[in-house]
Design an enzyme around this catalytic site. Structure first.
Site, mmCIF file in Angstrom:
data_model
loop_
_atom_site.group_PDB
_atom_site.id
_atom_site.type_symbol
_atom_site.label_atom_id
_atom_site.label_comp_id
_atom_site.label_asym_id
_atom_site.label_seq_id
_atom_site.Cartn_x
_atom_site.Cartn_y
_atom_site.Cartn_z
ATOM 1 N N GLY A 143 -60.080 17.202 11.259
ATOM 2 C CA GLY A 143 -58.820 17.880 11.536
ATOM 3 C C GLY A 143 -58.872 18.951 12.601
ATOM 4 N N HIS A 144 -59.894 19.799 12.576
ATOM 5 C CA HIS A 144 -59.962 20.879 13.559
ATOM 6 C C HIS A 144 -60.073 20.341 14.978
ATOM 7 C CE1 HIS A 144 -60.086 23.650 10.341
ATOM 8 N NE2 HIS A 144 -61.333 23.460 9.988
ATOM 9 N N PHE A 189 -68.434 16.737 13.990
ATOM 10 C CA PHE A 189 -67.666 15.506 13.974
ATOM 11 C C PHE A 189 -66.191 15.794 14.192
ATOM 12 C CE2 PHE A 189 -71.254 14.641 10.962
ATOM 13 C CZ PHE A 189 -71.964 13.836 11.840
ATOM 14 N N ALA A 190 -65.448 14.762 14.535
ATOM 15 C CA ALA A 190 -64.024 14.903 14.820
ATOM 16 C C ALA A 190 -63.210 14.672 13.564
ATOM 17 C CB ALA A 190 -63.601 13.930 15.918
ATOM 18 N N HIS A 213 -65.470 27.283 14.971
ATOM 19 C CA HIS A 213 -64.625 27.299 13.773
ATOM 20 C C HIS A 213 -64.340 28.721 13.335
ATOM 21 C CE1 HIS A 213 -63.757 27.262 9.439
ATOM 22 N NE2 HIS A 213 -63.252 26.062 9.633
ATOM 23 N N LYS A 260 -63.526 37.131 15.478
ATOM 24 C CA LYS A 260 -63.119 37.487 16.830
ATOM 25 C C LYS A 260 -64.286 37.254 17.789
ATOM 26 C CE LYS A 260 -59.729 41.016 15.495
ATOM 27 N NZ LYS A 260 -59.334 42.443 15.621
#
Length: 383
Positions: A84-85, A81-82, A19, A55
Site C-alpha cells: 500500500g505505501h 516490497f510494493a 516509512h 521528521k
C-alpha cells in the site's frame, strides 16, 4: 531526461522516501543509509523524508530540494516490497506536491527481489554460522519474518526470499511467518516449526531497519524457546545498511538516470490491477493516501534508548497486531505514544503520472479505516 549528466549539479535531486518510525534507532539507521547513498552520488543532492511518525516529512524534504532550485526529483521508496505505501500513499503525496509546484518527480521502484537483495539476506543468515561454528546448515531451519500486508503480492515475495536463501545456503528447511496483518504470525508459526525436529532454528527478520516490530519478533520467539530448551534459537540481523542493500538503491536510481525504462511497478499479480483469484472485488478500487494525520509528527519514544525494549507493551498477552496494538487496554492505546498503531489496511494502489511507465493509471482513491470507537472495541474485546 536527455543529457542528464549536464544538469546533475544544479537541477536534479534524489529523494529517499522512508516509512518513518517512533523508534530512535530506526531513524538513525535510515539516516546512515542515506549518507551511504549520498557518497555514491557526490554531485547530486540527496535528501530523505518520511511518510509518517518522523521528521522531516516527505513534503519537508521536497521543499528543501526546491529551495536548492532542483527542477527534477528522483524519488525512491525505501521499502522492500510494493504494498500500500509504495503503490498508493507515497505516489499520491508526490503527485499532489508536483501538481502544486510544477516540480518534475520521477518515481522509482521499490527494492523488490533481485540478486543483490537475495545476497544481502544470505549474508545476514551466513553471519549466524560465522558466529557459531557448531551450527550446520543442513541441520538448521530458517524462519524468515516479513512485515505482513493485506496485499498477497507483497506477502508472496517474502516467501520467495525464504526459498532463495534456503537453496542458496543449503539449509535444511525454510518457513515464512509475519509480524502482523496476515498469517501465520510469529509465535503461532514458530510453535508449528518446532515440531519438524530440527536442532537449530534461525530467525531472520526481513526488515530494513529496527523498530517495535523487530523487537516483538525477538520477544515472541523467546516465549517459544522457553518451552523448547532442546532447540537452539539463533537470531540473524535485519538488513539495515548491508552493502548489497545500498547497491540496490543505486540500481533503482540508475534505472532512472540512465533512462533505462525499467522502473515498472508489478501489475501482473497485483490485486488492484489484475483479476487475482480471491481478490476480484478489489480490482480498480478507488482510494487516496491516508497519512495526513501522522505525517511529520516527529514524536520519538522516550522508553527506547536507543532500541525498542517493548516496555510499552503488555508482556503476558499476544498481539493480534494488524497494525493496531490490540494487546493493549483501551486507555493504553490512546495514551501511550510509542505504538505505531493506525490501521494499515494496505488496500490501495496508485501510480498514475508520477510513475511514467505505468500502463494503467488510476484516479483518486479512498481507504477503509477503523475509526477510534471501532479500535477501542477491538482492544477491549481482545483483553
Amino acid at each position: 531526461m536527455d543529457n542528464l549528466d549536464s544538469k546533475l549539479n544544479n537541477q536534479v535531486g534524489i529523494l529517499i522516501c522512508g516509512h518513518g518510525s517512533r523508534n530512535k534507532l530506526a531513524i538513525t539507521e535510515f539516516q546512515e543509509l542515506t549518507k551511504l547513498i549520498q557518497k555514491r552520488y557526490p554531485n547530486i543532492l540527496v535528501e530523505y523524508g518520511f511518510l509518517e511518525f518522523a521528521k522531516p516529512s516527505l513534503v519537508d524534504a521536497l521543499e528543501k530540494l526546491r529551495d536548492h532550485s532542483i527542477k527534477t526529483v528522483i524519488a525512491i521508496p525505501a521499502m522492500l516490497f510494493a504494498a500500500g505505501h509504495v503503490k498508493n500513499d507515497i505516489p499520491s503525496l508526490l503527485m499532489n506536491y508536483s501538481s502544486k509546484t510544477e516540480i518534475e518527480i520521477i518515481y522509482g521502484r521499490e527494492l523488490g527481489i533481485n540478486n543483490l537483495m537475495i545476497s544481502a539476506a544470505c549474508e545476514r543468515v551466513k553471519d549466524v554460522f560465522k558466529q557459531n561454528n557448531s551450527l550446520k546448515p543442513e541441520e538448521s531451519l530458517l524462519v524468515v519474518v516479513g512485515r505482513g500486508s493485506s496485499d498477497p503480492d507483497a506477502n508472496s515475495n517474502v516467501s520467495k526470499i525464504t526459498r532463495m536463501i534456503v537453496e542458496g545456503i543449503g539449509l535444511g528447511w525454510g518457513e515464512t511467518v509475519f509480524s502482523g496483518v496476515t498469517f501465520p504470525l510469529v509465535e503461532a508459526g514458530l510453535k508449528n516449526v518446532v515440531r519438524l525436529g530440527y536442532k537449530n532454528i534461525i530467525i531472520f527478520p526481513y526488515f530494513l531497519f529496527s523498530g517495535v516490530l523487530v523487537t516483538r519478533i525477538k520477544r515472541q520467539s523467546d516465549l517459544v524457546a522457553i518451552n523448547n530448551p532442546h532447540i537452539s534459537f539463533n537470531h540473524a540481523k535485519y538488513l539495515s545498511s548491508q552493502t548489497y542493500v545500498v547497491d540496490t538503491f543505486v540500481e533503482r536510481i540508475e534505472e532512472i538516470l540512465n533512462n533505462e525504462g525499467k522502473n515498472f511497478m508489478n501489475c501482473s499479480t497485483c490485486k488492484y490491477r489484475s483479476n487475482l483469484f480471491g481478490f476480484e472485488k478489489e480490482v480498480g478500487l478507488l482510494q487516496e493516501s491516508h497519512h495526513d494525520h501522522v505525517e511529520g509528527l516527529g514524536i520519538s519514544c522516550d522508553l527506547c534508548d536507543p532500541e525498542c525494549n517493548g516496555a510499552c507493551e503488555t508482556q503476558n498477552q499476544t498481539s493480534t497486531h494488524d497494525h493496531v496494538e490490540s494487546n493493549l487496554v483501551a486507555d493504553d492505546y490512546l495514551e501511550h505514544k510509542h505504538n505505531e498503531c493506525h490501521q494499515h489496511n494496505e488496500n490501495h494502489h496508485h501510480h498514475q503520472s508520477i510513475y511514467p511507465n505505468s500502463k494503467h493509471p488510476l484516479g483518486p482513491v479512498t481507504l477503509r479505516l477503523l475509526n477510534k470507537d471501532q479500535i477501542l472495541r477491538k482492544s477491549i474485546e481482545n483483553n
